[in-house]
Design a protein around this motif. Structure first.
Motif, PDB file in Angstrom:
ATOM      1  N   ASP A  70       0.832  -1.205   0.000  1.00  0.00           N
ATOM      2  CA  ASP A  70       0.000   0.000   0.000  1.00  0.00           C
ATOM      3  C   ASP A  70       0.865   1.253   0.000  1.00  0.00           C
ATOM      4  O   ASP A  70       0.521   2.250  -0.643  1.00  0.00           O
ATOM      5  CB  ASP A  70      -0.934   0.003   1.216  1.00  0.00           C
ATOM      6  CG  ASP A  70      -2.028  -1.052   1.108  1.00  0.00           C
ATOM      7  OD1 ASP A  70      -2.257  -1.568  -0.001  1.00  0.00           O
ATOM      8  OD2 ASP A  70      -2.655  -1.354   2.145  1.00  0.00           O
ATOM      9  N   ASN A  71       1.967   1.227   0.722  1.00  0.00           N
ATOM     10  CA  ASN A  71       2.868   2.382   0.733  1.00  0.00           C
ATOM     11  C   ASN A  71       3.491   2.607  -0.643  1.00  0.00           C
ATOM     12  O   ASN A  71       3.596   3.747  -1.111  1.00  0.00           O
ATOM     13  CB  ASN A  71       3.967   2.199   1.779  1.00  0.00           C
ATOM     14  CG  ASN A  71       3.458   2.387   3.196  1.00  0.00           C
ATOM     15  OD1 ASN A  71       2.601   3.225   3.444  1.00  0.00           O
ATOM     16  ND2 ASN A  71       3.982   1.604   4.130  1.00  0.00           N
ATOM     17  N   LEU A  73       2.155   1.817  -3.438  1.00  0.00           N
ATOM     18  CA  LEU A  73       1.081   2.322  -4.282  1.00  0.00           C
ATOM     19  C   LEU A  73       0.873   3.820  -4.082  1.00  0.00           C
ATOM     20  O   LEU A  73       0.709   4.564  -5.062  1.00  0.00           O
ATOM     21  CB  LEU A  73      -0.219   1.570  -4.004  1.00  0.00           C
ATOM     22  CG  LEU A  73      -1.446   2.060  -4.791  1.00  0.00           C
ATOM     23  CD1 LEU A  73      -1.239   1.880  -6.290  1.00  0.00           C
ATOM     24  CD2 LEU A  73      -2.709   1.332  -4.336  1.00  0.00           C
ATOM     25  N   GLU A  74       0.889   4.269  -2.833  1.00  0.00           N
ATOM     26  CA  GLU A  74       0.700   5.702  -2.567  1.00  0.00           C
ATOM     27  C   GLU A  74       1.817   6.526  -3.205  1.00  0.00           C
ATOM     28  O   GLU A  74       1.584   7.622  -3.724  1.00  0.00           O
ATOM     29  CB  GLU A  74       0.622   5.962  -1.058  1.00  0.00           C
ATOM     30  CG  GLU A  74      -0.648   5.441  -0.404  1.00  0.00           C
ATOM     31  CD  GLU A  74      -1.906   5.953  -1.085  1.00  0.00           C
ATOM     32  OE1 GLU A  74      -1.989   7.172  -1.363  1.00  0.00           O
ATOM     33  OE2 GLU A  74      -2.814   5.133  -1.354  1.00  0.00           O
ATOM     34  N   ILE A  75       3.037   6.001  -3.168  1.00  0.00           N
ATOM     35  CA  ILE A  75       4.170   6.682  -3.813  1.00  0.00           C
ATOM     36  C   ILE A  75       3.949   6.754  -5.320  1.00  0.00           C
ATOM     37  O   ILE A  75       4.127   7.813  -5.946  1.00  0.00           O
ATOM     38  CB  ILE A  75       5.489   5.949  -3.487  1.00  0.00           C
ATOM     39  CG1 ILE A  75       5.831   6.114  -2.004  1.00  0.00           C
ATOM     40  CG2 ILE A  75       6.637   6.472  -4.360  1.00  0.00           C
ATOM     41  CD1 ILE A  75       6.910   5.168  -1.513  1.00  0.00           C
ATOM     42  N   LYS A  77       1.137   6.552  -7.000  1.00  0.00           N
ATOM     43  CA  LYS A  77       0.007   7.432  -7.329  1.00  0.00           C
ATOM     44  C   LYS A  77       0.450   8.888  -7.341  1.00  0.00           C
ATOM     45  O   LYS A  77       0.075   9.656  -8.234  1.00  0.00           O
ATOM     46  CB  LYS A  77      -1.143   7.206  -6.338  1.00  0.00           C
ATOM     47  CG  LYS A  77      -1.909   5.914  -6.591  1.00  0.00           C
ATOM     48  CD  LYS A  77      -2.740   5.473  -5.400  1.00  0.00           C
ATOM     49  CE  LYS A  77      -3.836   6.423  -5.026  1.00  0.00           C
ATOM     50  NZ  LYS A  77      -4.667   5.871  -3.903  1.00  0.00           N
ATOM     51  N   ARG A  78       1.255   9.265  -6.354  1.00  0.00           N
ATOM     52  CA  ARG A  78       1.758  10.641  -6.322  1.00  0.00           C
ATOM     53  C   ARG A  78       2.695  10.907  -7.501  1.00  0.00           C
ATOM     54  O   ARG A  78       2.646  11.991  -8.116  1.00  0.00           O
ATOM     55  CB  ARG A  78       2.488  10.891  -4.998  1.00  0.00           C
ATOM     56  CG  ARG A  78       3.092  12.292  -4.853  1.00  0.00           C
ATOM     57  CD  ARG A  78       2.037  13.380  -4.890  1.00  0.00           C
ATOM     58  NE  ARG A  78       1.130  13.295  -3.779  1.00  0.00           N
ATOM     59  CZ  ARG A  78       1.338  13.885  -2.594  1.00  0.00           C
ATOM     60  NH1 ARG A  78       2.431  14.602  -2.382  1.00  0.00           N
ATOM     61  NH2 ARG A  78       0.446  13.758  -1.641  1.00  0.00           N
ATOM     62  N   ARG A 106      -4.630  -2.233  -8.051  1.00  0.00           N
ATOM     63  CA  ARG A 106      -3.609  -1.188  -7.936  1.00  0.00           C
ATOM     64  C   ARG A 106      -3.389  -0.486  -9.277  1.00  0.00           C
ATOM     65  O   ARG A 106      -3.217   0.737  -9.336  1.00  0.00           O
ATOM     66  CB  ARG A 106      -2.302  -1.773  -7.402  1.00  0.00           C
ATOM     67  CG  ARG A 106      -2.343  -2.022  -5.898  1.00  0.00           C
ATOM     68  CD  ARG A 106      -1.031  -2.593  -5.380  1.00  0.00           C
ATOM     69  NE  ARG A 106      -0.943  -2.517  -3.923  1.00  0.00           N
ATOM     70  CZ  ARG A 106      -1.532  -3.347  -3.084  1.00  0.00           C
ATOM     71  NH1 ARG A 106      -2.276  -4.345  -3.558  1.00  0.00           N
ATOM     72  NH2 ARG A 106      -1.398  -3.198  -1.775  1.00  0.00           N
TER      73      ARG A 106
END
Length: 213
Positions: A70-71, A73-75, A77-78, A106
């Motif tokens: 999840d971490n 993925l957040e990177i 996405k940004r 994802r």
């Protein structure tokens, strides 16, 4: 029909050199010696502001496998949002499950952020369990193109598999041949696979070598 050339570069100087060589698209990456990661915002901005050729950005948060937390993925996405904001033409993504399938959830999350940019799926495709099944999934997600060596060490070694993917894809999704493609072998790769786009780090002379294919 013209065969297009996509050059993978990791510096602004190489991006300019590839453009001068007549490549049709740049895939901008962080350091390529280990396969590349997401390039810096400064490099993306400079290329987007300066280059005349189409520029896509590799989004890969780390080296290693393509099974992301999840971490991660957040990177990613940004990073997709930043690349989009900086005016590039597309992003190149890839995410797999631990079972070797396309990570639809994802990938879809990143595609939604990238829209309306074009989205390519990188050579994580060569690590999937079933390439035919994965291709259909990527088509359903409206991915623009897939980069592959046919799951072989080089595009020439995987030529028969790439040809099969080209035939399956038809006009629904682009298949790009990559994997040790050079000016010396690019024409052979095109002839044996039927691809209309080749991808290479060794871009010198490449566009000229496929001009008559």
């Amino acid at each position: 029909m013209t065969v297009l050339v996509e050059a993978a570069v990791d510096t602004f100087a190489d991006a300019l050199a590839a453009q001068a060589e007549g490549v049709h698209r740049i895939e901008l990456c962080g350091p390529l010696h280990d396969g590349g990661t997401t390039p810096s915002a400064g490099l993306i901005a400079r290329c987007s502001d300066t280059l005349l050729v189409s520029t896509y950005v590799l989004v890969r948060p780390r080296l290693g496998d393509f099974v992301y937390s999840d971490n991660d993925l957040e990177i990613m996405k940004r990073d997709v949002a930043v690349a989009k904001e900086l005016g590039v033409d597309g992003v190149v993504l890839g995410a797999l499950t631990s079972d070797g399938d396309v990570d639809v959830e994802r990938l879809a999350a990143m595609i939604a952020i990238a829209s309306p940019l074009r989205v390519g799926f990188h050579r994580a495709f060569d690590s999937v369990r079933d390439q035919d099944e994965a291709l259909e999934l990527l088509i359903s997600l409206q991915v623009d193109h897939v980069l592959t060596s046919g799951a072989a060490k080089t595009a020439l070694d995987g030529a028969s598999r790439i040809k099969s993917l080209v035939e399956r894809a038809g006009e629904r999704i682009g298949i790009i041949a990559g994997g040790s493609v050079t000016a010396a072998n690019a024409a052979s790769v095109v002839q044996r696979t039927g691809v209309r786009v080749v991808h290479a780090r060794s871009f010198k002379g490449l566009a000229a070598s496929v001009a008559s294919c």
